[in-house]
Design an enzyme around this catalytic site. Structure first.
Site, short mmCIF file in Angstrom:
data_model
loop_
_atom_site.label_atom_id
_atom_site.label_comp_id
_atom_site.label_asym_id
_atom_site.label_seq_id
_atom_site.Cartn_x
_atom_site.Cartn_y
_atom_site.Cartn_z
N THR A 112 -6.48 -3.03 3.12
CA THR A 112 -7.25 -2.73 4.33
C THR A 112 -6.40 -2.14 5.46
OG1 THR A 112 -6.91 -4.98 5.09
CG2 THR A 112 -8.96 -4.53 3.90
N ASP A 113 -5.10 -2.44 5.44
CA ASP A 113 -4.29 -2.10 6.62
C ASP A 113 -4.29 -0.60 6.95
OD1 ASP A 113 -3.75 -4.70 7.14
OD2 ASP A 113 -1.88 -4.75 6.02
N THR A 143 -5.66 -6.50 -1.41
CA THR A 143 -6.21 -7.82 -1.66
C THR A 143 -7.39 -7.82 -2.62
OG1 THR A 143 -5.55 -8.42 0.57
CG2 THR A 143 -7.19 -9.82 -0.46
N SER A 192 -0.70 -1.47 1.22
CA SER A 192 -1.10 -0.25 1.95
C SER A 192 -0.24 0.01 3.18
CB SER A 192 -2.59 -0.28 2.29
OG SER A 192 -2.84 -0.96 3.47
N SER A 193 0.42 -1.02 3.71
CA SER A 193 1.28 -0.75 4.87
C SER A 193 2.53 0.04 4.48
CB SER A 193 1.64 -2.06 5.58
OG SER A 193 2.15 -2.97 4.65
N1 ASP Z 1 -2.15 -6.02 3.63
C1 ASP Z 1 -2.54 -5.57 2.35
C2 ASP Z 1 -2.75 -4.07 2.33
O1 ASP Z 1 -3.21 -3.51 3.28
C3 ASP Z 1 -3.67 -6.28 1.74
C4 ASP Z 1 -5.05 -5.84 2.16
O2 ASP Z 1 -5.36 -5.73 3.34
O3 ASP Z 1 -5.84 -5.57 1.26
O4 ASP Z 1 -2.46 -3.50 1.27
#
Ligand code: ASP
Length: 605
Positions: free
Chosen positions: A122-123, A23, A91-92
């Protein structure tokens, strides 16, 4: 730390930013949906005044770099560049190969930058930070991982703060760790976990207080920094064991579920148990499944499902697991336990019993085995503080920063590493610099105290730290002709930071003074003796002109091309001839014959 001057009063540092995805660098499309657009982040950053100041960038040698505007409280000006993954990753969807790519990117650029920032979704950010913490061995520079809940470019954004904070930390502080900067806090990477999916404080470190906070001021808790205890150069360890798994125990779990997790080709399992490490030890079918896997040399690490607290050996059920051969993971996060297993299991040099022992150790500050012996109330600083009737933490902090550097300097002067070790125990930061930017390592190198040099380097003191005059410990060793110390510094990543023209000037000055020994020190430290100055003249030109045959004698073996011409088209021999230095002409002719024997095509004109 910094590499040069950008025409302003601050020294500059270089940070390499790696945008992996997430994000933080996304933009909204026409439908208002957040999406990653390749090659967009850098372009957009250039238009945000808080992220880039073109006027400063124009004053640097590398105009293509982005430059952070001056930030009060940050000692250095941060210049940075940015590469991004292609494609940018959610990232997931990440896995082992992505961690390897990230580690490779840091490794490839390791020597060219003072710090690194990784922009990440962040995931699974905490997984990546934990994995990198192990893969980047003997790290001596900050690698700061960050992400955001809202992109940098949104009006309301945690992305911008996280990005700027990460850059400032990576460029200004010598923290030799993989870190996570999120929500104004700086965490040890292998202590982090994602705890919240919608707060700006999504990432936290439940079992270790932050290493720093960025508020009005930037506060770094230097006592918390994990510094290596060995003298080894940075290296990458990219081969990870992929057959590792996380197994969360739940009431009523069946033996077949456990067996499925533990069966071949699995080599390691993170067992997430209840509370302080409790497992249904009364369930013989489950205990058998564990026993059988351990018998097959599967390494099982017991961590708690609770987000805070640790697995102890004091609980009865935890003890039963211990007897079976399950390893207590203390306060490891699930991310760090998983990463550590993948790392430790991939080490061919350790057999299984050794791997199990290593799992119990704190390799990167990822776990707390038992309560660290706290410096008690009557410690050194407390004693002085009481005598001086100091009460506030700020007063004590101020006292420490005056008191400790002086004590460290005196221990170095005495060559007393025991004292250094004691001072470290008492909370002195051996990497601190004085008001001239000089560190204990500068002093140890200047005084030729090899034992202190080794101790300080192995305690994680940065070898390339610059003082106010842009001098590093390597300069001190050169100026005292201490070749052994030069070698130790080089082995630990020291590099000569002087620009080629500065080096050429210095060589000219040494030539004029006939300082052959210093030239050799300079060469050992990485200088190129054949560098030419602004007039195209090398040290050999000057030595020939001045008739200093000792210098000519020393320089000649280092010149593959002693016929090199300056801007006037003159070779060194021309100067010797013009000045009528017969002995030097003989030396040059002798070298000419030597070279002609090696390569018949080479000749003096
Ligand atoms: N869900 C997304 C990821 O982890 C976006 C974010 O959290 O930055 O890549």
């Amino acid at each position: 730390m910094p590499a040069g001057k950008c025409g302003c009063t601050k020294y500059e540092t270089r940070v390499h930013v790696i945008y992996v995805g997430g994000t933080i660098g996304m933009i909204r499309n026409e439908s208002g949906v957040l999406t990653t657009v390749p090659k967009m982040l850098e372009k957009k950053l250039r238009d945000i005044p808080s992220c880039h100041d073109q006027t400063v960038a124009n004053k640097t040698d590398e105009k293509c770099l982005l430059a952070l505007p001056a930030v009060s409280g940050a000692p250095y000006r941060v210049l940075y560049d940015l590469v991004e993954f292609d494609p940018l990753l959610e990232s997931s969807c990440m896995g082992f190969s992505d961690w390897q790519r990230m580690a490779h990117e840091v490794g490839k650029k390791y020597n060219s930058y003072d710090g690194f920032v990784i922009l990440h979704g962040t995931d699974t950010l905490a997984y990546s930070a934990s994995m990198l913490a192990f893969m980047l061995e003997n790290l001596n520079k900050p690698v700061v991982v960050t992400g955001a809940q809202l992109p940098i470019f949104e009006a309301r954004s945690d992305g911008r703060d996280n990005f700027l904070g990460a850059l400032l930390v990576a460029g200004n502080y010598n923290i030799p760790e993989v870190l996570v900067f999120f929500g104004n806090k700086l965490f040890r990477g292998c202590r982090t976990t994602k705890l919240n999916s919608d707060s700006f404080h999504a990432i936290d470190s439940p079992n270790l207080p932050p290493l720093g906070r960025v508020g009005v001021n930037i506060e770094i808790n230097s006592r918390q920094i994990f510094r290596p205890c060995n003298v080894k150069p940075f290296s990458l360890h990219c081969a990870l064991e992929k057959n590792v798994a996380l197994l969360r125990i739940y009431p009523g779990i069946t033996a077949s579920v456990m067996q499925a997790f533990l069966k071949e080709p699995i080599k390691g399992v993170v067992l997430q148990t209840y509370g302080a490490g409790n497992f249904p030890v009364g369930r013989e079918d489950l205990m058998d499944a564990l026993r059988e896997a351990i018998h097959r040399c599967v390494i099982i690490v017991n961590i708690s499902q609770c987000s805070a607290g640790m697995v102890t050996n004091t609980s009865e059920t935890g003890n039963e697991l211990l007897k079976l051969g399950v390893i207590p993971g203390y306060d490891l996060t699930q991310e760090a336990a998983f990463a550590k297993l993948a790392y430790v299991l991939s080490k061919p040099e350790w057999d299984v019993p050794n791997k199990k022992k290593v799992m119990l150790l704190s390799l990167r500050g990822e776990l707390t085995t038992n309560k660290v012996a706290k410096i008690n109330d009557i410690d050194l600083i407390e004693g002085v503080a009481r005598t001086l009737h100091m009460s506030t933490a700020v007063e004590k902090q101020q006292m420490c920063s005056t008191f400790y550097p002086a004590l460290v300097a005196s221990a170095v002067t005495e060559g007393d590493t025991h004292k250094l070790s004691d001072l470290k125990q008492y909370g002195a930061n051996l990497c601190d610099t004085n008001c001239d930017g000089r560190s204990a390592l500068h002093l140890a190198c200047f005084l030729g105290k090899m034992n202190c040099v080794c101790f300080l380097v192995s305690s994680g003191c940065p070898v390339n730290v610059h003082d106010r005059f842009n001098r590093t410990p390597l300069h001190e060793a050169i100026d005292t002709d201490n070749h052994e110390i030069i070698k130790v510094l080089l082995k630990n990543g020291a590099t000569l930071n002087d620009q080629p023209l500065v080096q050429a000037e210095l060589l000219r000055a040494l030539t004029e003074r006939g300082k052959v020994k210093r030239m050799e020190s300079f060469r050992l430290a990485g200088a190129d003796l054949t560098l030419a100055d602004r007039t195209g003249r090398t040290a050999l030109h000057y030595a020939c002109q001045l008739g200093n045959h000792e210098v000519v004698d020393y320089l000649l073996p280092h010149y593959e091309n002693p016929y090199v011409k300056d801007e006037l088209g003159m070779a060194p021999i021309d100067y010797a001839k013009a000045a009528n230095h017969a002995h030097i002409i003989t030396l040059l002719r002798f070298r000419e014959n030597e070279l002609a024997e090696q390569d018949p095509c080479a000749c003096l004109n």
